[in-house]
Design a protein around this motif. Structure first.
Motif, PDB file in Angstrom:
ATOM      1  N   LEU A   5       4.666   8.482  -0.253  1.00 48.01           N
ATOM      2  CA  LEU A   5       3.529   7.598   0.026  1.00 48.01           C
ATOM      3  C   LEU A   5       3.670   6.959   1.410  1.00 48.01           C
ATOM      4  N   GLY A  64       2.782   9.328   4.025  1.00 43.13           N
ATOM      5  CA  GLY A  64       1.329   9.468   4.124  1.00 43.13           C
ATOM      6  C   GLY A  64       0.712   8.384   4.986  1.00 43.13           C
ATOM      7  N   TYR A  65       1.186   7.143   4.822  1.00 42.92           N
ATOM      8  CA  TYR A  65       0.660   6.050   5.647  1.00 42.92           C
ATOM      9  C   TYR A  65       1.069   6.231   7.112  1.00 42.92           C
ATOM     10  N   ALA A 118      -0.737  12.004   0.326  1.00 40.15           N
ATOM     11  CA  ALA A 118      -1.365  11.158  -0.695  1.00 40.15           C
ATOM     12  C   ALA A 118      -1.486  11.916  -2.013  1.00 40.15           C
ATOM     13  N   GLN A 171       0.257  10.920  -5.493  1.00 42.08           N
ATOM     14  CA  GLN A 171      -0.539  10.718  -6.706  1.00 42.08           C
ATOM     15  C   GLN A 171       0.054  11.487  -7.882  1.00 42.08           C
ATOM     16  N   ALA A 207      -1.488   5.018  -4.062  1.00 39.28           N
ATOM     17  CA  ALA A 207      -1.666   6.393  -3.606  1.00 39.28           C
ATOM     18  C   ALA A 207      -3.144   6.784  -3.604  1.00 39.28           C
ATOM     19  N   LEU A 255      -4.770   5.392  -0.483  1.00 29.44           N
ATOM     20  CA  LEU A 255      -4.498   6.207   0.704  1.00 29.44           C
ATOM     21  C   LEU A 255      -5.366   7.463   0.696  1.00 29.44           C
ATOM     22  N   ALA A 256      -5.468   8.119  -0.454  1.00 29.95           N
ATOM     23  CA  ALA A 256      -6.266   9.340  -0.545  1.00 29.95           C
ATOM     24  C   ALA A 256      -7.719   9.076  -0.169  1.00 29.95           C
ATOM     25  N   THR A 272      -8.430   8.731   3.584  1.00 30.08           N
ATOM     26  CA  THR A 272      -8.433   9.960   4.376  1.00 30.08           C
ATOM     27  C   THR A 272      -9.750  10.711   4.279  1.00 30.08           C
ATOM     28  N   GLU A 322      -3.120  -3.088   0.380  1.00 34.40           N
ATOM     29  CA  GLU A 322      -3.745  -1.771   0.219  1.00 34.40           C
ATOM     30  C   GLU A 322      -5.213  -1.904  -0.172  1.00 34.40           C
TER      31      GLU A 322
END
Length: 706
Positions: A221, A224-225, A240, A244, A259, A262-263, A266, A289
């Motif tokens: 995670l 991903g960030y 992400a 997940q 997660a 974040l998804a 994007t 978040e």
């Protein structure tokens, strides 16, 4: 295998081996204690359901109720049930007073839960008390872990310099295999804008997480960030998705929500999903978040801003600034909008050094909202200036010496360590130029103050006593990197429409313009051009006074440097770092011909190569008074804002430096001509323009007041 072997494997972080040893020990040892160890192992492996199952069996075998309840509280913390974890762990504290090791476990778990709930002073007290107990027990690595966790509290508070300092302090005491320490440290570096360094730490962490699915998911995670911050949307989306899947297998709802957030960031196409995920993030304590997801989603669904207004009173500066940004965007009157933007910028100005990379981004967003609400050019100019934040290094000579030594010895690990220590020692200055003072000082020059409003470039100009605003259309940031090749196209967009005439130029670039080679643009050719980080910095530079001496220095391994230094006509100085800095302090004109290195990943560590090692932008902070004019005949160092920022902050007038690779033979004639013009009494910007008209621009600009 014995229960003791299982415990030793836990201490080493070898959870697959610990699991095998504990299961084999079930028939040979106290089954209740072994089941408790199995519950701990399952928790560390990212299997909270397995942990709960083993806890039930441990209780059946009569294990200590207090220890079992403590471990259940840690399980609740791991799945993100932070309120329940605090309640459970608080309830068991009295029962653990005679069991100090497990009491420290409970304190650490409660501190983590309180940290995620943003009850930060209470969390810090828990970690401090756990450290006291563990010090008494002689468990020094776990003491270091408590120091590290206090860094986590500082990170939650948005105090990045303190977080980085505590992580560094703890690093020597935590064994190299503790991947969670690397993950937290990477999160702090990411928040500070050090994306490449954060990614490097996460790459080190992932191989250490074999058999520990919970920590692996957190590392994925965080990666991903990192990708999202770096603008790599595809990689962020893939990480992400991976996070997940891992969190869902582990049934960790708080982390699933993070997660999912974040998804969505994007590929934000489902606003209702963003609303639901933000609500889940809030429910499970992932407040930052939630706020960042809602801020992104509000670009297509402005009504979501109502969910963010309340963050004006949040614990962290970033959340408070986001709250004021939301209020500004929701404001229905000009007065309310202006008040909210001012309040948000006050928060950012006060905490800019602690907020890291996000401070400038939020300041620009607040300024953009304020600018949208006005048509007055004077007001636009004021907001462009207010959002300008300059970070300056604070001098720390010992760390600079250690960094130089590590680099000269090829000791990359310690070089990175000392770089990180220096990077957290910064201060923020906010010196904006009052429009009337600038207008009075500009004389017959033409000042352009640029601002990126989303993807559109704005400019405010001051000339002939008039302040005007201009919308110059969308600007592709990639084109700025190729300004020498695309000079005519860029000139037609950003300078020609302004009506400069034949006047000297003062340019205040927008964020992202550091790669632009101004001298390559047709409108700048043969014209005196001064570039400054803000109108306030330019004003300050106009008041610079002459220094006491002049000298020139040649760095090593540069074929024509000695000839250049001999020909510019100044006394020659010694070329060690300390001697150059000593001679530079309070000087009038200093010329350095040396190899230059620009660090895109860390501009503050761009440097000049002298005879005994690198002279960094950080080193200039050691000066009490900068030279009036500093000439850096070196490749690309003008792209590192730190040289100009420190010089102007320390009372300098002008920095002459290039933002391109400089052929050292070609630089000689240009530099000699420049110094001849200076000696004839010509101002720095005109002296440079006249020399460039004859010998080519070579990427050189005059920073400050020419």
């Amino acid at each position: 295998m014995s229960h003791t072997e299982a415990l030793e494997s836990v201490e080493r972080g070898d959870y697959p081996r610990a699991l095998v040893a504990a299961r084999e020990a079930l028939s040979e040892a106290d089954a209740g204690q072994v089941r408790l160890t199995l519950a701990w192992i399952e928790l560390e492996r990212g299997n909270p359901r397995g942990c709960a199952r083993e806890l039930r069996k441990a209780r059946e075998f009569g294990v200590s109720p207090a220890r079992a309840r403590c471990l259940d509280g840690l399980r609740l913390c791991a799945i993100g049930a932070y309120e329940q974890a605090v309640t459970e762990l608080s309830a068991v504290m009295d029962s653990l007073q005679a069991d100090p090791k497990w009491l420290s476990n409970a304190l650490i778990g409660r501190g983590v839960a309180r940290g995620y709930l943003l009850r930060l002073p209470a969390a810090d007290r828990d970690f401090a008390e756990a450290a006291r107990i563990l010090t008494h027990l002689g468990e020094h690595e776990r003491v270091a872990t408590c120091i590290h966790n206090r860094g986590f509290v500082a990170l939650q508070a948005g105090d990045l310099p303190t977080a980085l300092e505590l992580f560094e302090q703890a690093s020597d005491g935590i064994r190299a295999g503790r991947a969670e320490a690397l993950i937290d440290h990477a999160s702090a570096l990411l928040a500070a804008g050090m994306t490449r360094d954060a990614s490097a730490l996460l790459e080190r962490a992932e191989p250490l997480l074999a058999g520990r699915a919970s920590r692996l998911a957190e590392a994925v995670l965080a990666a991903g960030y990192c990708a999202l911050r770096a603008g790599d949307i595809d990689h962020a989306a893939s990480e992400a998705k991976r996070a997940q899947e891992l969190f869902r297998i582990q049934r960790r709802p708080a982390w699933i929500a993070a997660a999912d957030a974040l998804a969505l960031r994007t590929n934000l196409v489902d606003v209702s999903a963003a609303r639901r995920v933000a609500d889940r993030c809030l429910r499970w304590g992932k407040r930052t978040e939630a706020a960042e997801l809602l801020l992104d989603a509000a670009k297509v669904a402005p009504d979501l801003l109502t969910k963010l207004e309340g963050e004006r009173n949040a614990n962290t500066a970033r959340l408070r600034a986001i709250g004021w940004l939301a209020r500004a965007k929701l404001a229905t009157t000009s007065q309310a909008r202006t008040a909210a933007c001012r309040a948000g910028l006050r928060v950012i100005t006060q905490y800019a050094a602690a907020m890291g990379a996000g401070a400038s981004e939020l300041a620009a967003e607040l300024a953009a909202v304020a600018i949208d609400g006005t048509r007055r050019a004077r007001t636009v100019f004021g907001w462009i200036e207010r959002q300008r934040i300059t970070l300056l290094p604070r001098v720390h000579t010992a760390d600079l010496v250690q960094l130089r030594a590590a680099e000269s010895n090829g000791d990359i690990r310690n070089a990175v360590r000392f770089e990180n220590r220096l990077r957290r020692r910064v201060s923020a200055i906010h010196r904006h130029g009052d429009v009337d003072r600038v207008r009075a000082a500009i004389g017959d020059r033409f000042l352009v103050n640029y601002f990126m409003h989303g993807r559109e470039l704005l400019a405010c100009t001051i000339a002939d006593g008039q302040v005007r605003s201009h919308r110059l259309g969308p600007l592709d940031p990639v084109e700025l990197r190729y300004s020498a090749e695309l000079s005519e196209k860029l000139d037609a967009q950003i300078l020609e429409p302004l009506g400069i005439g034949d006047r000297s130029l003062v340019i205040i670039p927008a964020t992202g313009m550091s790669d632009l080679v101004w001298a390559a643009l047709p409108s700048c050719s043969g014209r005196p051009v001064s570039v400054a980080p803000s109108a306030g910095a330019w004003l300050s530079a106009t008041r610079s006074t002459p220094g006491t001496s002049t000298f020139a220095v040649a760095g090593p391994e540069l074929v024509h440097a000695q000839r250049e230094v001999a020909l510019v006509g100044h006394p020659t100085g010694k070329s060690t770092v300390d001697e150059v800095l000593a001679d530079m302090d309070g000087a009038d004109i200093v010329h350095i011909a040396a190899h230059g290195t620009f660090r895109r990943d860390a501009p503050m560590f761009s440097c000049l190569r002298l005879s005994d090692g690198p002279l960094y932008g950080y080193d200039l902070a050691r000066l009490k008074r900068a030279p009036r004019i500093l000439v850096l005949s070196a490749c690309e160092v003008a792209r590192a804002d730190v040289f100009a920022n420190v010089l102007l902050d320390r009372g300098g007038q002008a920095l002459i430096a290039s933002s391109m690779p400089v052929p050292d033979e070609a630089a000689v004639d240009l530099m000699v001509a420049f110094h001849q013009h200076l000696k004839a009494g010509v101002a720095p910007a005109k002296a440079l323009a006249d020399a460039q008209a004859r010998y080519g621009h070579l990427g050189f600009s005059c920073w400050g007041s020419g």
